[in-house]
Structure formats: C-alpha cells, structure tokens
Design a protein around this motif. Structure first.
Motif, short mmCIF file in Angstrom:
data_model
loop_
_atom_site.label_atom_id
_atom_site.label_comp_id
_atom_site.label_asym_id
_atom_site.label_seq_id
_atom_site.Cartn_x
_atom_site.Cartn_y
_atom_site.Cartn_z
N MET A 382 23.69 9.95 50.80
CA MET A 382 23.62 11.40 51.00
C MET A 382 23.96 12.18 49.73
SD MET A 382 22.43 12.92 53.50
CE MET A 382 21.85 14.53 53.01
N PRO A 383 25.08 11.88 49.04
CA PRO A 383 25.37 12.61 47.79
C PRO A 383 24.27 12.46 46.75
CG PRO A 383 27.28 11.31 48.47
CD PRO A 383 26.18 10.96 49.41
N LYS A 384 23.62 11.29 46.70
CA LYS A 384 22.55 11.08 45.71
C LYS A 384 21.34 11.96 46.02
CE LYS A 384 23.95 6.51 44.17
NZ LYS A 384 23.59 5.15 43.78
N VAL A 385 20.99 12.03 47.30
CA VAL A 385 19.88 12.92 47.71
C VAL A 385 20.26 14.37 47.41
CG1 VAL A 385 18.57 13.81 49.68
CG2 VAL A 385 18.96 11.34 49.45
N LEU A 386 21.52 14.70 47.65
CA LEU A 386 22.02 16.05 47.38
C LEU A 386 21.90 16.39 45.89
CD1 LEU A 386 23.35 18.35 49.05
CD2 LEU A 386 25.55 17.53 48.19
N LEU A 387 22.24 15.42 45.03
CA LEU A 387 22.10 15.62 43.58
C LEU A 387 20.66 15.95 43.21
CD1 LEU A 387 24.23 12.96 41.64
CD2 LEU A 387 24.29 15.42 41.36
N LEU A 388 19.70 15.18 43.78
CA LEU A 388 18.28 15.46 43.53
C LEU A 388 17.93 16.88 43.94
CD1 LEU A 388 16.23 12.30 44.68
CD2 LEU A 388 16.58 13.12 42.36
N GLY A 389 18.45 17.29 45.09
CA GLY A 389 18.17 18.63 45.62
C GLY A 389 18.73 19.73 44.72
N VAL A 390 19.97 19.53 44.23
CA VAL A 390 20.60 20.54 43.37
C VAL A 390 19.86 20.65 42.04
CG1 VAL A 390 22.72 21.20 42.15
CG2 VAL A 390 22.86 20.29 44.47
N ILE A 391 19.45 19.49 41.49
CA ILE A 391 18.70 19.51 40.22
C ILE A 391 17.38 20.27 40.42
CG2 ILE A 391 17.40 18.05 38.59
CD1 ILE A 391 19.66 15.96 38.90
N GLU A 392 16.70 20.01 41.53
CA GLU A 392 15.45 20.71 41.83
C GLU A 392 15.69 22.22 41.94
OE1 GLU A 392 11.40 21.32 42.78
OE2 GLU A 392 12.33 19.48 42.04
N LEU A 393 16.78 22.60 42.60
CA LEU A 393 17.13 24.03 42.73
C LEU A 393 17.37 24.67 41.37
CD1 LEU A 393 19.55 24.44 45.77
CD2 LEU A 393 17.48 25.75 45.31
N CYS A 394 18.09 23.95 40.49
CA CYS A 394 18.36 24.48 39.14
C CYS A 394 17.06 24.75 38.40
CB CYS A 394 19.21 23.49 38.34
SG CYS A 394 20.85 23.23 39.01
N TRP A 395 16.10 23.83 38.53
CA TRP A 395 14.84 23.97 37.80
C TRP A 395 13.91 25.02 38.45
CZ3 TRP A 395 13.52 22.20 33.10
CH2 TRP A 395 14.34 21.21 32.53
N ASN A 396 14.20 25.36 39.71
CA ASN A 396 13.38 26.38 40.37
C ASN A 396 14.00 27.77 40.30
OD1 ASN A 396 10.97 25.14 41.33
ND2 ASN A 396 12.22 23.93 42.73
N THR A 397 15.16 27.88 39.66
CA THR A 397 15.80 29.19 39.50
C THR A 397 15.22 29.86 38.26
OG1 THR A 397 17.82 28.28 40.45
CG2 THR A 397 18.02 30.37 39.26
N TYR A 398 14.46 30.94 38.47
CA TYR A 398 13.85 31.63 37.32
C TYR A 398 14.16 33.13 37.40
CZ TYR A 398 10.56 33.69 34.10
OH TYR A 398 10.02 34.42 33.08
N PRO A 399 14.67 33.74 36.33
CA PRO A 399 15.16 33.07 35.12
C PRO A 399 16.45 32.32 35.43
CG PRO A 399 15.62 35.43 35.03
CD PRO A 399 14.83 35.20 36.28
N SER A 400 16.81 31.38 34.57
CA SER A 400 18.02 30.59 34.81
C SER A 400 19.25 31.49 34.76
CB SER A 400 18.13 29.48 33.77
OG SER A 400 18.25 30.03 32.47
N THR A 401 20.30 31.06 35.46
CA THR A 401 21.55 31.85 35.52
C THR A 401 22.69 31.01 34.97
OG1 THR A 401 22.07 31.01 37.71
CG2 THR A 401 20.75 33.03 37.62
N ILE A 402 23.84 31.63 34.79
CA ILE A 402 25.03 30.89 34.35
C ILE A 402 25.32 29.77 35.35
CG2 ILE A 402 27.55 31.08 34.10
CD1 ILE A 402 27.03 33.89 32.85
N CYS A 403 25.21 30.12 36.63
CA CYS A 403 25.50 29.16 37.70
C CYS A 403 24.50 28.00 37.69
CB CYS A 403 25.48 29.89 39.03
SG CYS A 403 25.82 28.79 40.41
N SER A 404 23.19 28.30 37.57
CA SER A 404 22.17 27.23 37.64
C SER A 404 22.26 26.30 36.44
CB SER A 404 20.76 27.84 37.75
OG SER A 404 20.32 28.36 36.51
N SER A 405 22.54 26.86 35.25
CA SER A 405 22.61 25.99 34.06
C SER A 405 23.87 25.13 34.07
CB SER A 405 22.49 26.82 32.77
OG SER A 405 23.51 27.78 32.69
#
Length: 446
Positions: A382-405
């Motif tokens: 579960m944590p590994k799948v969660l990591l994939l999800g968070v990374i995907e969210l970071c890359w889909n945040t446009y423009p990037s934010t302090i939090c996403s980076s």
C-alpha cells in the motif's frame, strides 16, 4: 485461439494470483496494451492538442532540409537547436511524413504507435526480471495522465529517446552488448538525458568484459556519435559540440517541477549546481561500491579480464551471477542488469538541476521496478502504491508549488532509502551445493 481462451479461463479462476504473481505479467501486459490502444485513440480524438515544441522542432529540422549544416544557424521559435544529430534525422523523417509538420493528427497517431512500442519494450524488461506484481502495471499504464500527454498531446522528443533506450536494455538482457551499445548511443543522440544511464552501463561493461574488453564497446558508442554528427562536424565542429552537448545550459525557473521551494537566485546559482553534481557523483560511488559491486574483492578487480578474476567474482553472465560469494539479495541476472541501469538513472534524476514536465518520462516506467525490486511484505504494498500516486500528483500540479516540489523530493528520498536498505548484501550459506546447482543451471540454459 483455443489455447488463449483456456489461459483466460484459468486466469479468471486464479484472479488473485494473476494480480500478485509476476509469472502472469505477459497476460496482464497483453490486456493493458490492448486497453492502451483505445485510451490513446480516445485522448487524440477528445483532448485538444497542445502546441509547445513541435513547431519549433519542425523549424529546426527544416533548416537542415534546406541545406543548412552550420548547427549554430538551426533554430526555431523556442530558440536554437540544442539536441544532437540523431534528433535531427528522426524528426526530419517525421517532418516529411507529416507534410512538413502540418499534419499534426498524423504525428499524434505516430506517437501513439511509439507509446505502444515503448510499453511493449518496458513489459518485456519486466517479464525478464519477474519482480513486480502485475497489478502495479495498471498504475504504469492507464492511470498516468501526464505520460499520455507527453507522448500524444505534446509530441516531445523525450519519449523517442526513451523508447530507443528500452530497446537497448532489451538487447543487453539478451547478451547482445555491441548492438545494445549502438542503440544506447543512438538514444543519447536524440536527447542527452540518456547519459544518466551511462555510469550504470559502464559498470556493467567493466563487470562483463574487464577494462580492455569494454573499450571496443565504448568505441561503438563514440563512433556512432561521430558518424551522426559528421555533416555538422565538417562545417562547424565547435558550433555543433557546444550546441548539442551543452552541459552548462541554464534552465528557466518558471518550468521547474523539483526546485520550486527554493528562491530563484539559489536555483540559478552555480554553487548550487556544483553541490548537486557532487551529490550525484557521491551517490553513484556509494551504489557502485556497496550495491552494484557484489563481490568481496576490491572494485578494482572490475578492470581485470574476467577470466583472470578469482572465482568469487565471476563475469556477469546469466548463469553465474547468482553464485557470487556475497550477492545483492533477491535479484536474478536480468534483474541485476536492470537494477544497475535504473538506479543509475534514478540517482541522476534525484540530483537534476531542474526537471521540466516532459522529463517525467525519463524515469516513469522505471518506478515500479525501483519500488518493487526489493522484498515486499503484504503491508508494504500500500505505501508503495501511495508513493506512485503522490509522484503522479506532483507531476500533474501545474504550475508546480512549494508543496508539490518538496513532496517530490520526499518521495525520491524514500525510494532511494528503500533501494539502499532493501538491496543490502546478504551472506550466502557456504555449502557445496552452488557449484552443482550452477552446472545444472548452465545445462538448463544450453
């Protein structure tokens, strides 16, 4: 047909196993590739195309088509041409195929085909390593909006380079090292990010062939670069080399995905770039010494001819890699090759001066492997799948934010820690069986 139907019926009965056991990867991969064909067609028809670099690519290669061989004179709307010559030839082909770049819909279909080819090459690597549970591939395929966008809505050159690279890795896994090196060099000539895999490849070549044996392979890589760049090298060699292999290029702060939390003056500071380079080299050194090098002997033995090494450090072949005196824990030979290449690239991504949105494709398809190549308990899925999800969210945040980076760096850090501790060398019980097993394995391999 009948055999396929029987396999499907059996898979339906063994649904849970089909999701969790790597031996079902070919079946799951086939289903996902079919689904991906539909997804890509839907995206092309329903989601508006976004013009970013395609027009500029076409203007750059048009200059070459019109006879300009001085690299400093090749430019487009976004500025000068900054990729090596392989890019020019491949995109010149696309320029002619799409009516001087005007038929964008056809270009999108060609990139959809490239997407599927890339996926097949990636799945073939995962089939060989037998490490990742098949359910994870759903997140690698249909779930990523950003990756579909990079391929079929933006038409960047990054996926072209990565597809050629995955073809090279497939050749390495088949022990076709010379052909693999040729394609690796071709990928570098499309985009230089492929050089992030180079430290891992150099290590593998030394491990497999020793110093003298790996020189011809490195010559193949160098020779292809010379041959591809020759028309430009003959006209303006300095212009070609400084433009296409510019390692000091400044990146624009507004596009950064990974360093948004820093002030812009720090982001542009040369001392910061030097610190990142130092961290990158240190990381590569640590992994090479303690995770890639699985023999008790000094790493300098890699320079010797494999035949002259002590039996504790045999040359890297499919049959004997399992029998090192102290080995990287549960990695088979194919998995070892992939682990070294993927971790080499990942270290480079973690220490990049800047990551732009299209750079996601540099390591996206390697993430499942990096996360699941270490032993995984039931609770850890579960944590590994969660990591994939968070990374995907970071890359889909446009423009990037302090939090996403910041989140992206935390995810990268967690993956690095897991790679470091999850692949720590484990001592092998010294029993007389390995030699007998090795003979049995080599017979089976023959």
């Amino acid at each position: 047909g009948g055999r396929g139907a029987a396999a499907l019926r059996r898979a339906w009965r063994e649904r849970r196993a089909a999701l969790l056991e790597p031996r079902y990867t070919p079946l799951v991969a086939a289903c996902l590739c079919l689904a991906e064909g539909g997804v890509n067609l839907w995206v092309i028809r329903r989601v508006p195309y976004t013009e970013i670099d395609w027009k500029a690519y076409m203007q750059e290669v048009e200059g070459f088509a019109n006879g300009t061989l001085d690299y400093t004179q090749l430019k487009g709307d976004t500025g000068p041409l900054v990729y090596p010559a392989g890019f020019v030839y491949i995109f010149l082909g696309l320029y002619h195929a799409t009516g001087r770049g005007s038929n964008i819909r056809l270009a999108q279909y060609l990139f959809a085909a490239l997407y599927l080819l890339n996926l097949l090459l990636v799945f073939r690597i995962y089939c060989r390593t037998s490490k990742v549970p098949p359910y994870v591939f759903f997140f690698m395929c249909c779930a990523s909006y950003r990756i579909h966008s990079i391929f079929v809505l933006r038409l960047f050159n990054d996926p072209v380079a990565m597809a050629i690279l995955f073809l090279a890795i497939n050749l390495f896994l088949e022990e076709h090292w010379s052909w693999g090196c040729l394609l690796f060099s071709l990928a570098v000539s499309v985009k230089m990010n492929i050089l992030l895999f180079a430290p891992g490849l150099l290590f593998l070549l030394l491990q497999r062939f020793g110093l003298l044996g790996c020189i011809p392979k490195l010559c193949i890589c160098a020779l292809l670069q010379v041959v591809l760049g020759l028309p430009f090298l003959l006209v303006n060699p300095v212009g070609y080399l400084t433009r296409s292999f510019d390692l000091g290029r400044q990146f624009q702060f507004k596009w950064t995905v990974n360093w948004r939390f820093l002030p812009e003056e720090v982001f542009q500071n040369r001392a910061f770039h030097a610190a990142l380079l130092l961290a990158h080299v240190a990381g590569l050194g640590l992994f090479a010494l303690h995770r890639w090098h699985s023999s008790k002997e000094s790493i300098l033995t890699l320079l010797k001819d494999p035949a002259e090494r002590k039996p504790t450090s045999p040359p890297l072949t499919i049959n004997n890699i399992l029998w090192h005196a102290s080995h990287v824990c549960p990695l088979n030979a194919s998995a070892q090759i992939v682990f070294i290449l993927f971790s080499s690239n990942f270290l480079g991504v973690c220490c990049s001066r800047s990551l732009h949105y299209q750079f996601y494709v540099w390591y996206f398809h390697t993430l499942p492997y990096l996360l699941w190549c270490t032993p995984t308990t039931k609770l850890a899925h579960m944590p590994k799948v969660l990591l994939l999800g968070v990374i995907e969210l970071c890359w889909n945040t446009y423009p990037s934010t302090i939090c996403s980076s910041l989140s992206l760096h935390i995810c990268h850090g967690l993956i690095l820690l897991q790679l470091w501790y999850g692949t720590a060398p484990t001592p092998v019980s010294h029993s007389p069986t390995p030699s007998r097993k090795r003979t049995a394995m080599s017979k089976k391999a023959q």
